[in-house]
Scaffold this active site. Structure first.
Site: not given
Length: 465
Positions: A155, A217, A236, A252
């Protein structure tokens, strides 16, 4: 004094035909509407291609996650390594990620990269600007524009994109710190906007902050259309991969909203927090990565749509845009036999370049992976008139030392020798079908020879030993 001399050498025209451009062997073909797209390999034996950018020097600029920055010749596939970052930390999903080039590259030869590094035992992320030397083939003078961003081995984002207004976007992941995506004081889970010198634009949504949008994310694709519209692809969790239309200052949703605002708690949060819903989502997830806009007549069925490189589902998706870019139509998948696809760029000639990511620890690499694949309609020609009039030429010898001859297919208006930034070094107006280049005094290296005619410009590489 160094100069270029022109001479008419008619007998060469008959005796020495122009060299035909070779084509790489086709790996596969597939139909796209009425066009047949041929897939071939431009470069092989790479290691986790992360970014591909078509440069103003007509080369492909590439990053590999372990830390190498290179230029790739789209004509030959030759990879010119410029730098392997000394402090990159390529662990898990971390490492060297996005790259962008200064829009005035000829006069400001700056290369922007974002990557993970280790500081005091902790993984971090930073945006660094390097200066490119075409003569030396190097990247030097690193300048940290933004650093000390929290990171983990997953991430981290991070894509870079220079906008038409001359500012730079940088996407960041939430670094597994989910609440930080909603914290506008944190740089995680954001799309950031900076000036090209690293300062903060005066018209950013939050005064004095680089935050442009939040609630993300792990966005790994960014593209701007000619009309200024911005789109992003985003990973996601186990559901709701997204394509988002990026609007300044919008939220978002992550982690309070996954995909659409279609659950009661999500709908309440969205209404209260100016959340922009995605244009489309995927459940189960597909792992969307690089994103490009295609609007070239070479492959008509793709015109005006987005092309998305997909990792988990190992495919290339065409996403047609509808309702003035406010919606995405039904997607069509292609290129499903080459494994994980992460990077994508489109050339001015309408060719699509895809970087595979099979050596990232989650793929099954083939013997020649990772690769840059070329997707092209080999039957496409701009127009009968343009094809007939377009200048073409050959250079011999090449490599050359003190002189070289340019053999022309037709009379042209201008011939120039340029460096790799596009700066003109020598120029003449040919009066015949051949021109002799006096190369005395020019340093050894790679140059560009440009021939211009009424139908446009053609460029070829010249190597001086």
């Amino acid at each position: 004094m160094n100069y270029l001399r022109s001479a008419t050498l008619a007998f060469w025209t008959a005796a020495l035909p122009l060299a035909a451009c070779g084509q790489a062997p086709a790996l596969t073909t597939f139909p796209v509407g009425t066009a047949t797209v041929t897939v071939s390999a431009l470069a092989t034996n790479l290691n986790t291609v992360w970014e591909l950018v078509w440069g103003p020097d007509n080369y492909i600029w590439m990053t590999e996650r372990y830390g190498r920055i290179s230029r790739v010749d789209p004509a030959t596939g030759q990879v010119q390594a410029l730098l392997t970052l000394p402090d990159v930390t390529p662990t898990g999903e971390s490492g060297l990620l996005g790259l962008a080039l200064h829009p005035q590259f000829a006069t400001s030869p700056y290369v922007y990269v974002v990557y993970n590094y280790t500081a005091s035992g902790a993984l971090k992320e930073k945006l660094v600007r390097y200066t490119y030397s075409a003569a030396a083939g190097t990247l030097t003078a690193p300048l940290v524009l933004l650093g000390n961003i929290d990171a983990t081995t997953s991430h981290s984002g991070s894509r870079l994109l220079v906008l038409a207004d001359g500012t730079l976007l940088m996407s960041t992941g939430d670094a597994q710190q989910q609440p930080q995506a909603q914290n506008t004081a944190s740089l995680n889970g954001k799309i950031l906007r900076l000036n090209l010198d690293g300062s903060i634009p005066a018209n950013n949504p939050i005064a004095g902050s680089p935050v442009y949008t939040f609630g993300h994310r792990n966005p790994q694709g960014l593209v701007q259309l000619p009309d200024g519209s911005l789109y992003s692809s985003e990973h996601g969790p186990n559901n709701d991969d997204e394509i988002n239309k990026i609007e300044a200052g919008r939220n978002y949703g992550w982690p309070n909203v996954e995909g659409y605002c279609n659950l009661p708690a999500e709908a309440t949060f969205c209404a209260a927090n100016n959340v922009r819903e995605p244009l489309t989502t995927w459940t189960p997830t597909i792992a969307p990565a690089g994103l490009a806009y295609y609007n070239h007549p070479a492959i008509p069925a793709w015109r005006g749509g987005l092309l998305l490189a997909v990792l988990k589902n190992a495919t290339l998706l065409h996403l047609p845009l509808a309702a003035g870019g406010q919606a995405v139509g039904a997607s069509t998948g292609y290129l499903s036999t080459f494994g994980r696809l992460r990077a994508i760029c489109v050339s001015p000639q309408g060719k699509v370049y895809i970087g595979t990511s099979n050596r990232d620890g989650r793929g099954a690499p083939a013997t020649t992976d990772d690769r840059i694949l070329v997707l092209e309609n080999r039957a496409y020609a701009p127009s009968a008139t343009r094809s007939a009039a377009a200048p073409s030429f050959d250079i011999f010898p090449n490599p050359a030392r003190r002189q070289a001859t340019v053999q022309l297919s037709a009379l042209t208006t201008r011939l120039a020798v340029c460096d790799l930034t596009g700066r003109t070094l020598r120029e003449l107006r040919p009066t015949g079908l051949a021109a002799q280049l006096d190369l005395n005094g020019m340093r050894a290296g790679t140059y560009l020879v440009q021939v211009e005619g009424s139908a446009g410009r053609v460029t070829r590489k010249l190597v001086i030993e």
